[in-house]
Enzyme design. Structure first.
Site, PDB file in Angstrom:
ATOM      1  CG  ASP A 180      28.529 -15.639  55.369  1.00 23.53           C
ATOM      2  OD1 ASP A 180      28.394 -16.763  54.831  1.00 23.53           O
ATOM      3  OD2 ASP A 180      27.741 -14.705  55.157  1.00 23.53           O
ATOM      4  CG  LEU A 181      24.865 -17.443  56.913  1.00 20.51           C
ATOM      5  CD1 LEU A 181      23.802 -18.197  56.128  1.00 20.51           C
ATOM      6  CD2 LEU A 181      24.279 -16.136  57.463  1.00 20.51           C
ATOM      7  CE  LYS A 204      26.555 -36.710  51.079  1.00 25.71           C
ATOM      8  NZ  LYS A 204      27.006 -35.361  51.436  1.00 25.71           N
ATOM      9  CG  ASN A 205      23.543 -34.374  53.323  1.00 22.70           C
ATOM     10  OD1 ASN A 205      24.721 -34.715  53.165  1.00 22.70           O
ATOM     11  ND2 ASN A 205      22.848 -33.739  52.396  1.00 22.70           N
ATOM     12  NE  ARG A 258      31.781 -35.754  48.592  1.00 18.18           N
ATOM     13  CZ  ARG A 258      31.016 -34.693  48.354  1.00 18.18           C
ATOM     14  NH1 ARG A 258      30.977 -34.173  47.145  1.00 18.18           N
ATOM     15  NH2 ARG A 258      30.324 -34.127  49.297  1.00 18.18           N
ATOM     16  CB  CYS A 304      32.315 -26.285  46.610  1.00 28.60           C
ATOM     17  SG  CYS A 304      31.233 -27.654  46.381  1.00 28.60           S
ATOM     18  CG  ASP A 359      21.635 -32.215  47.771  1.00 26.41           C
ATOM     19  OD1 ASP A 359      22.315 -31.326  47.221  1.00 26.41           O
ATOM     20  OD2 ASP A 359      21.821 -32.578  48.954  1.00 26.41           O
ATOM     21  NE  ARG A 414      28.327 -26.405  49.576  1.00 26.03           N
ATOM     22  CZ  ARG A 414      28.145 -27.720  49.640  1.00 26.03           C
ATOM     23  NH1 ARG A 414      28.812 -28.518  48.845  1.00 26.03           N
ATOM     24  NH2 ARG A 414      27.297 -28.237  50.506  1.00 26.03           N
TER      25      ARG A 414
END
Ligand code: UD1
Length: 422
Positions: free
Chosen positions: A124-125, A22-23, A397, A116, A305, A121
């Site tokens: 800004d970066l 997924k990622n 998900r 979240c 995770d 989360r």
């Protein structure tokens, strides 16, 4: 709301193929909008997060088509730079569209992904990286508008190796003028997959997988075909499930090199693991051994995770284990649910102290987020009696039809839907 009903106590056994990551698939699908033509992505898992990404691509003007695990994206007619708020709120990964839309259209309008379940989360970066490439960023309320007449390569040092920020900056930089260097980049395998995909489209990127990524801008990207890597978190979840049920399973289509830290921790817990290329056998016959200290941290350290899932295994260990969570501060929501199943866990700031118990007991529990949900399923498989896991949509998900995958491995698990009356 759908539920998973699990009759625990049955060791997992048999073989199963691991689906695509997924990622890796999410940023790669977002990157498709940078080429004017038809791209074919193979090994895309059938997950609700992927469906949301396809809805966003359609809202931007792409044609998308799913044929089993193959997805075709044709971004020839992309013309829309506004990501609808209702889609943005469904999935944090919609921020992956920032870099690609800036590169393709010079403008993107979207909304803060918001809070979240696993902690604050921030983005800004991402924003600082895009600004360094020349994007002008305006925020009003939750709306963010980024514009760039031209993106220009820059040297960007990330204060923290954020996976998403590294990927967003890579995507924005591929068609920028000149060279971009990302220092302090995240090193996750999914970032290497994104590099391989972008290079297949004609990008010039080196260094993914290390902490310095160099991107030399190219004028355009071409359509291509690409195959997504296997999902290391799904593989890790099943490895832990096999160990927690004292089972014996074989995983096919795995990349063991992506699972080094998880394999190391499982071996310390006394689990037997045999590897033959992309096939892995996992077996366990005894009560797990405690693991003195696990610290979650960016790759190649132990992945956040898999933190909730490994906690289930250590809840059954013969002694005390400690897990320190350093990536997401709110990621202990599964602890209360595990405690209700008989686990003995104490939280002190970002550390969990886990005193192993001989067994867990079935209960009705609630999945509060994706990986916490997976952990509760493992707990249900290992527990004595019946476990009902509620809020299954979180699990959908990231795990394609988890109940089918586990039934294939001999688990006694069904999905129940509420009876609807007209
Ligand atoms: C990705 C993964 C997620 C995984 C996480 C960490 C995807 C789609 N998701 O999420 O499954 O749990 O990596 O391995 O790939 N941070 C900031 N500012 C930012 C960005 C991040 O402070 O702009 C902080 C976050 O709040 C968090 C930490 O950095 O505490 C890690 O976040 P990040 O690596 O960005 O994770 P994601 O890309 O969101």
């Amino acid at each position: 709301m759908e539920k998973l009903v699990i009759e625990g106590g049955k060791p997992l056994s048999g073989a199963v193929r691991i689906h695509g990551a997924k990622n890796a698939a999410l940023p790669i699908l977002a990157a498709c909008i940078m080429a004017e033509g038809e791209i074919t992505i193979e090994n895309v898992p059938d997950l609700s997060d992927i469906d949301v990404m396809l809805d966003i691509l359609k809202a931007l003007g792409c044609r998308t088509e799913r044929r089993g695990e193959q997805i075709i994206v044709d971004a020839l007619k992309v013309c829309e730079h506004h990501i609808p708020e209702h889609l943005m709120s469904q999935m944090r990964s919609s921020i992956f569209l920032m870099g690609p839309l800036l590169a393709r259209l010079g403008r993107v309008e979207l909304y803060q992904p918001g809070g979240c379940a696993i902690g604050e989360r921030k983005i800004d970066l991402h924003l600082r990286g895009l600004a360094a490439l020349g994007a002008v960023i305006e925020e009003s309320g939750s709306k963010i508008v980024c514009t760039a007449e031209e993106l220009t390569g820059a040297e960007i040092a990330l204060d923290y190796p954020s996976v998403g920020a590294t990927e967003n900056i890579m995507m924005a930089a591929v068609m920028a003028k000149g060279r971009t260097i990302i220092a302090g980049a995240a090193r996750e395998p999914e970032i290497q997959d994104l590099q391989h995909f972008l290079n297949r489209m004609g990008a010039r990127i080196i260094g993914a997988g290390t902490d310095t990524i160099t991107i030399d801008g190219v004028p355009e990207l071409m359509p291509c075909s690409y195959r997504i890597i296997p999902d290391r978190i799904v593989a890790g979840t099943l490895m832990i499930a096999a160990a927690a049920t004292k089972g014996n399973i074989t995983l096919e289509n795995v990349c063991p090199a992506h699972l080094t830290s998880a394999i190391h921790v499982l071996k310390r817990a006394g689990v037997q693991i045999a590897i033959d290329d992309d096939i892995m056998n996992i077996s366990s016959h005894a009560r797990p051994k405690p693991v003195e200290r696990i610290v979650t941290a960016p790759h190649p350290s132990f992945p956040t995770d898999l933190q909730s899932q490994i906690m289930v295994l250590l809840s059954l260990a013969d002694g005390v284990s400690i897990i320190k969570e350093t990536v997401f501060e709110g990621r202990f929501k599964h602890v209360d649910e595990l405690t209700r199943m008989g686990a003995d866990i104490r939280i002190d700031l970002s550390s969990a102290f886990i005193r192993g118990v001989p067994r867990l007991y079935g209960a009705t529990v609630e999945a509060t987020d994706l990986r916490a949900g997976a952990a509760l399923v493992i707990a249900g498989l290992a527990a004595q009696g019946t476990t009902v896991v509620e809020q299954v949509h979180h699990i959908d998900r990231g795990y394609a039809r988890i109940e089918q995958m586990l039934r294939h491995l001999g688990a006694n698990i069904v999905r129940t839907s509420p009876v609807t009356t007209e």
